[in-house]
Design a protein around this motif. Structure first.
Motif, mmCIF file in Angstrom:
data_model
loop_
_atom_site.group_PDB
_atom_site.id
_atom_site.type_symbol
_atom_site.label_atom_id
_atom_site.label_comp_id
_atom_site.label_asym_id
_atom_site.label_seq_id
_atom_site.Cartn_x
_atom_site.Cartn_y
_atom_site.Cartn_z
ATOM 1 N N HIS A 166 40.807 28.540 25.119
ATOM 2 C CA HIS A 166 41.574 28.635 26.363
ATOM 3 C C HIS A 166 42.461 29.879 26.296
ATOM 4 C CE1 HIS A 166 43.334 27.259 30.066
ATOM 5 N NE2 HIS A 166 44.533 27.157 29.536
ATOM 6 N N VAL A 167 42.295 30.778 27.271
ATOM 7 C CA VAL A 167 43.091 32.003 27.353
ATOM 8 C C VAL A 167 43.801 31.995 28.701
ATOM 9 C CG1 VAL A 167 43.066 34.513 27.222
ATOM 10 C CG2 VAL A 167 41.366 33.191 25.962
ATOM 11 N N CYS A 168 45.108 32.123 28.702
ATOM 12 C CA CYS A 168 45.850 32.059 29.952
ATOM 13 C C CYS A 168 47.018 33.029 29.922
ATOM 14 C CB CYS A 168 46.332 30.635 30.223
ATOM 15 S SG CYS A 168 47.106 29.821 28.818
ATOM 16 N N GLY A 169 47.538 33.353 31.117
ATOM 17 C CA GLY A 169 48.591 34.346 31.186
ATOM 18 C C GLY A 169 49.437 34.232 32.440
ATOM 19 N N PHE A 170 50.573 34.878 32.400
ATOM 20 C CA PHE A 170 51.456 35.008 33.547
ATOM 21 C C PHE A 170 51.255 36.389 34.162
ATOM 22 C CE2 PHE A 170 53.604 31.963 30.780
ATOM 23 C CZ PHE A 170 53.952 30.954 31.661
ATOM 24 N N GLY A 171 51.530 36.511 35.465
ATOM 25 C CA GLY A 171 51.449 37.810 36.108
ATOM 26 C C GLY A 171 50.200 37.963 36.953
ATOM 27 N N SER A 172 50.151 39.088 37.652
ATOM 28 C CA SER A 172 49.034 39.372 38.558
ATOM 29 C C SER A 172 47.971 40.204 37.853
ATOM 30 C CB SER A 172 49.541 40.110 39.799
ATOM 31 O OG SER A 172 50.206 41.300 39.422
ATOM 32 N N ASP A 173 46.829 40.353 38.517
ATOM 33 C CA ASP A 173 45.716 41.167 38.016
ATOM 34 C C ASP A 173 45.255 40.740 36.628
ATOM 35 O OD1 ASP A 173 45.803 42.718 40.358
ATOM 36 O OD2 ASP A 173 47.340 44.022 39.487
ATOM 37 N N LEU A 174 45.169 39.415 36.434
ATOM 38 C CA LEU A 174 44.652 38.925 35.157
ATOM 39 C C LEU A 174 43.143 39.121 35.109
ATOM 40 C CD1 LEU A 174 46.626 35.560 34.803
ATOM 41 C CD2 LEU A 174 47.193 37.784 33.812
ATOM 42 N N PRO A 175 42.578 39.418 33.954
ATOM 43 C CA PRO A 175 41.124 39.636 33.863
ATOM 44 C C PRO A 175 40.346 38.350 34.132
ATOM 45 C CG PRO A 175 42.124 39.611 31.682
ATOM 46 C CD PRO A 175 43.253 39.592 32.655
ATOM 47 N N GLU A 176 39.109 38.516 34.477
ATOM 48 C CA GLU A 176 38.253 37.366 34.740
ATOM 49 C C GLU A 176 38.124 36.511 33.480
ATOM 50 O OE1 GLU A 176 33.686 36.411 36.300
ATOM 51 O OE2 GLU A 176 34.441 38.487 36.204
#
Length: 501
Positions: free
Chosen positions: A146-156
């Motif tokens: 599981h890979v997750c993040g905050f912010g916009s323009d996150l990679p597919e």
């Protein structure tokens, strides 16, 4: 017969504060967060933070992360860092903190060594696309699911936590709140190489108690943390100190001195936690007149051998507490109580918090080892993580187990004062600020650049060392090191200096 009460975790401490003052201000973002991550700054009460922590915890559970699995976190000093760590604890996960200076090569090694099942990052931090770095590292770590993040323009392929944080979900699971359970994995570099260092909640709380009691942080304090949180000292000095005081945690992503001063004034902060060199620089710039609300300054020394020769503290309205950091092994603090503002003498033996009160709680113990180095023992010190390798099976002599960690910092006893003088950092280990590495690694990377390349560490008063490099073509050397996924400090060692003033 009543059941014994389990020892507290950080989530337990948070819930106690929540029950006591749900509408009190809990977390405040850096003023310049828009520049750092591209997101507007937030202010959260304990009740608002609790809802977001529950939403994030539900997301981790629904994503299939099992109890006691490891989730890696690489985030700036913003509200999202505090919410993510507390949500992971609520979901029964163990947090592995990844310093922001780390790039793909170090991330991949850490993820594989800890068998991390997930990773949390931010889309961009100070213009660097950390989401891409995390995705590339995760592709080389077979345990990551599981890979997750905050912010916009996150990679597919990267799940957005900005959506998850506001989503109402009733998903939860029973987690035993026991301070003896594993909570944190941080990473150290010793003469034996790269070393994951696990810790229980009690170790984190003990580190926070050591700092908050020694520096006399009051209950309900407004604490500004300007120290990177991606280490044991970073978590203990921010989350643990905040939750123990039950006040407000104001976050500052290092460093913007104008924003720092503005935050202290606007939030009327009474406690500042920052690298000691920054604290002393603020003192030189008349801290008392410019930031009159400050009463406690906690200065963290990544280079503890420099404390004894540091400048005297002059601000009258605020006391300075020097906190000696020894990589990820442990820490201890000593408040400056001398009239001239000089550092306190450090003597071997148990050190309480505060030290001047008889019968005060014992934060740990300082000792001189037979090797002439400084050793630490106590509730925050993970002895097993630093235990020497066992002798060969055919050895007839078994060495007795140690109950302390040898920090490898050279030290000696002053015959006149009885104090311990720390004289030198560990041999073969270089430090540039919070980034530690082996001296032999520099030679290895220089060899990869071909004939005529040189990469070396030079002594530096502020950060311990600074890197300098030379190659036949500096631009090509920078590109090669970037492609290898190396730390930017190594890359920028080959910057062109011909145009420097």
């Amino acid at each position: 017969m009543t059941q014994p009460t389990a020892s507290p975790t950080l989530d337990t401490l948070f819930k106690r504060n929540l029950a006591r003052q749900p509408d009190a201000l809990a977390l405040v973002d850096p003023l310049n967060k828009q520049r750092i991550t591209g997101q507007p700054p937030k202010r959260l009460t304990f009740a608002q933070a609790d809802r977001m922590i529950s939403s994030l915890s539900a997301h981790f559970i629904e994503s299939g992360l099992p109890s006691n699995s490891v989730i890696a976190v690489q985030l700036p000093n913003t509200i999202e860092f505090a919410l993510t760590v507390l949500a992971a604890f609520r979901a029964g996960l163990v947090v592995a903190v990844l310093p922001l200076l780390w790039r793909q090569s170090e991330l991949t090694m850490a993820l594989n060594r800890t068998a991390a099942r997930g990773i949390v990052t931010s889309g961009k931090i100070d213009g660097v696309v950390y989401s891409d770095i995390a995705m590339n590292a995760a592709a080389e770590a077979f345990s990551i699911r599981h890979v997750c993040g905050f912010g916009s323009d996150l990679p597919e392929g990267m799940a957005s936590l900005d959506n998850a944080i506001f989503r109402e979900s009733l998903t939860s699971r029973a987690v035993i709140q026991d301070g003896r359970k594993a909570a944190l994995i941080s990473f150290d570099v010793t003469s034996d190489g790269f070393r994951p260092v696990p810790r229980a909640h009690l170790g984190l709380i003990a580190g926070g108690l050591s700092m908050s009691l020694e520096s006399d942080v009051p209950q309900g304090a407004t604490v500004l943390s300007a120290f990177s949180p991606m280490s044991f000292a970073g978590l203990a000095s921010s989350l643990a100190v905040w939750l123990l005081s039950g006040g407000t945690l104001v976050l500052h992503h290092p460093f913007d001195e104008e924003a720092l001063e503005q935050q202290i004034i606007e939030q009327a902060c009474d406690t500042l936690i920052a690298p000691a060199q920054l604290a002393l620089r603020l003192d030189e710039m008349d801290l008392a007149a410019r930031m009159p609300s400050l009463r406690n300054v906690v200065g963290l020394w990544r280079t503890p051998e420099q404390v004894g020769s540091s400048a005297c503290w002059t601000a009258q309205q605020a006391t300075l507490t020097d906190v000696y950091l020894f990589g990820e092994a442990g820490l201890f603090g000593a408040r400056r109580i001398a009239e001239d503002g000089s550092p306190a003498l450090i003597k071997p033996g148990p050190h309480g918090a505060p030290r001047e009160l008889p019968g005060s709680s014992i934060a740990g113990e300082i000792l001189l080892t037979p090797r002439g180095t400084l050793g630490l023992r106590g509730p925050m010190v993970p002895v097993a993580a630093y235990a020497p390798p066992p002798p060969p099976s055919d050895s007839l002599i078994a060495s007795p187990p140690r109950d302390y960690v040898d920090t490898d910092y050279a030290a000696r006893l002053d015959r006149v004062t009885g104090a311990i003088n720390i004289t030198a950092p560990p041999s073969g280990v270089m430090a540039v600020g919070g980034y530690r590495f082996l001296a032999q690694d520099l030679q290895e990377w220089a060899r990869r650049l071909g004939q005529g390349a040189l990469l070396t560490a030079l002594p530096d008063r502020l950060s311990g060392h600074r890197l300098a490099g030379r190659a036949l073509d500096n631009a090509r050397a920078r590109d090669a090191l970037t492609e290898l996924g190396l730390n930017p400090l190594m890359v920028e060692a080959f910057r062109d200096r011909s145009s420097a003033a």
